[in-house]
Write a protein that holds these residues in place. Sequence first.
Motif, PDB file in Angstrom:
ATOM      1  N   PHE A  87      39.363  43.666  34.697  1.00 42.20           N
ATOM      2  CA  PHE A  87      40.493  43.298  33.838  1.00 42.20           C
ATOM      3  C   PHE A  87      41.821  43.524  34.559  1.00 42.20           C
ATOM      4  O   PHE A  87      42.758  42.734  34.419  1.00 42.20           O
ATOM      5  N   MET A  88      41.879  44.590  35.359  1.00 41.29           N
ATOM      6  CA  MET A  88      43.096  44.886  36.124  1.00 41.29           C
ATOM      7  C   MET A  88      43.332  43.819  37.197  1.00 41.29           C
ATOM      8  O   MET A  88      44.472  43.422  37.452  1.00 41.29           O
ATOM      9  N   LEU A  89      42.269  43.355  37.807  1.00 39.56           N
ATOM     10  CA  LEU A  89      42.391  42.312  38.830  1.00 39.56           C
ATOM     11  C   LEU A  89      42.887  41.005  38.215  1.00 39.56           C
ATOM     12  O   LEU A  89      43.701  40.292  38.805  1.00 39.56           O
ATOM     13  N   THR A  90      42.404  40.715  37.014  1.00 42.30           N
ATOM     14  CA  THR A  90      42.886  39.527  36.313  1.00 42.30           C
ATOM     15  C   THR A  90      44.355  39.688  35.948  1.00 42.30           C
ATOM     16  O   THR A  90      45.151  38.756  36.089  1.00 42.30           O
ATOM     17  N   ALA A  91      44.729  40.876  35.488  1.00 44.45           N
ATOM     18  CA  ALA A  91      46.130  41.149  35.152  1.00 44.45           C
ATOM     19  C   ALA A  91      47.027  41.022  36.380  1.00 44.45           C
ATOM     20  O   ALA A  91      48.207  40.686  36.274  1.00 44.45           O
ATOM     21  N   ALA A  92      46.442  41.267  37.560  1.00 44.75           N
ATOM     22  CA  ALA A  92      47.208  41.141  38.804  1.00 44.75           C
ATOM     23  C   ALA A  92      47.369  39.685  39.230  1.00 44.75           C
ATOM     24  O   ALA A  92      48.043  39.398  40.221  1.00 44.75           O
ATOM     25  N   GLY A  93      46.734  38.778  38.487  1.00 43.78           N
ATOM     26  CA  GLY A  93      46.913  37.349  38.761  1.00 43.78           C
ATOM     27  C   GLY A  93      45.827  36.715  39.592  1.00 43.78           C
ATOM     28  O   GLY A  93      45.972  35.569  40.037  1.00 43.78           O
ATOM     29  N   LEU A  94      44.731  37.435  39.824  1.00 45.24           N
ATOM     30  CA  LEU A  94      43.651  36.894  40.641  1.00 45.24           C
ATOM     31  C   LEU A  94      42.649  36.117  39.780  1.00 45.24           C
ATOM     32  O   LEU A  94      42.199  36.615  38.755  1.00 45.24           O
ATOM     33  N   SER A  95      42.319  34.941  40.221  1.00 41.65           N
ATOM     34  CA  SER A  95      41.325  34.130  39.518  1.00 41.65           C
ATOM     35  C   SER A  95      39.933  34.508  39.995  1.00 41.65           C
ATOM     36  O   SER A  95      39.766  35.184  41.010  1.00 41.65           O
ATOM     37  N   GLU A  96      38.919  34.054  39.250  1.00 41.33           N
ATOM     38  CA  GLU A  96      37.540  34.330  39.639  1.00 41.33           C
ATOM     39  C   GLU A  96      37.219  33.710  40.992  1.00 41.33           C
ATOM     40  O   GLU A  96      36.468  34.273  41.791  1.00 41.33           O
ATOM     41  N   LYS A  97      37.814  32.556  41.269  1.00 44.49           N
ATOM     42  CA  LYS A  97      37.570  31.896  42.552  1.00 44.49           C
ATOM     43  C   LYS A  97      38.166  32.702  43.705  1.00 44.49           C
ATOM     44  O   LYS A  97      37.540  32.857  44.750  1.00 44.49           O
TER      45      LYS A  97
END
Length: 259
Positions: free
Chosen positions: A7-17
Amino acid sequence: MPSIRPFMLTAAGLSEKSLQHLNSEDHTLVIKELIDKFLKPAGPAYIDETIYRFLLTKGDAVGGTMRNRIGAMGQEKFVRCILSCLNVRGIAYEWVDGSNSTFKWLAKRSDDAGVEKTLKALYWTNEHGTRVLAFNMTNAIVKKNIDICLYNTDKADYEQGKIAKSHPEKAIMLGELKGGIDPAGADEHWKTANTALERIRTSYAANGLCIQTSFVGAAIERAMAGEIYSQLINGTMTNGANLTNINQLVEYCNWLLDI
């Protein structure tokens, strides 16, 4: 807290790709940057800041998914019309089911409902020879992905979808399909498609080859309609149709079956 890292990685703007290209150490570095540059400055509101950033990234991902789906729906409608024209005219055809990796040519089904959702390529014969129509193929001459690809070739040359790379000179017509229906984005869709079509013509001409081009769009505004019409009149573009106008679409599909 390993459980909240995704969730933190997503909040940092990183997509699954993008995550596929980063290792665990990179993930930790990204999270530290998020904390230092955004969460600490937010003070007591750091939780809300994290949630908002998470939703922002996820919202963009959903938008991308919806744009892809709209494009797929446009292609499905286009394919459905081609199949209808084939059936009405009694033209025998074979098709490739893209939902599996076998790429085998299948005979026409008595009940073809839903075929448009997985159809990858079509094969038929007209008075000029054998024809293969395929979608979303990267062309070796143009070096770009092209939406609509019609080839003067036998079905055996389809080579599991590699014909665009191995025999691009066999292409008769290459076209762009834009299924987006938002009038506000219509002009941008046309500009993108027009640039792609010009690239196709220039690339083939540079190789001493002739190629026909076409455009099918769902959202066509008055200004771009004028440009499209002008190109059709002066021969720059061979054919075009409004995806939402059934008469134009049927006429376009019948033209495609005859060339």
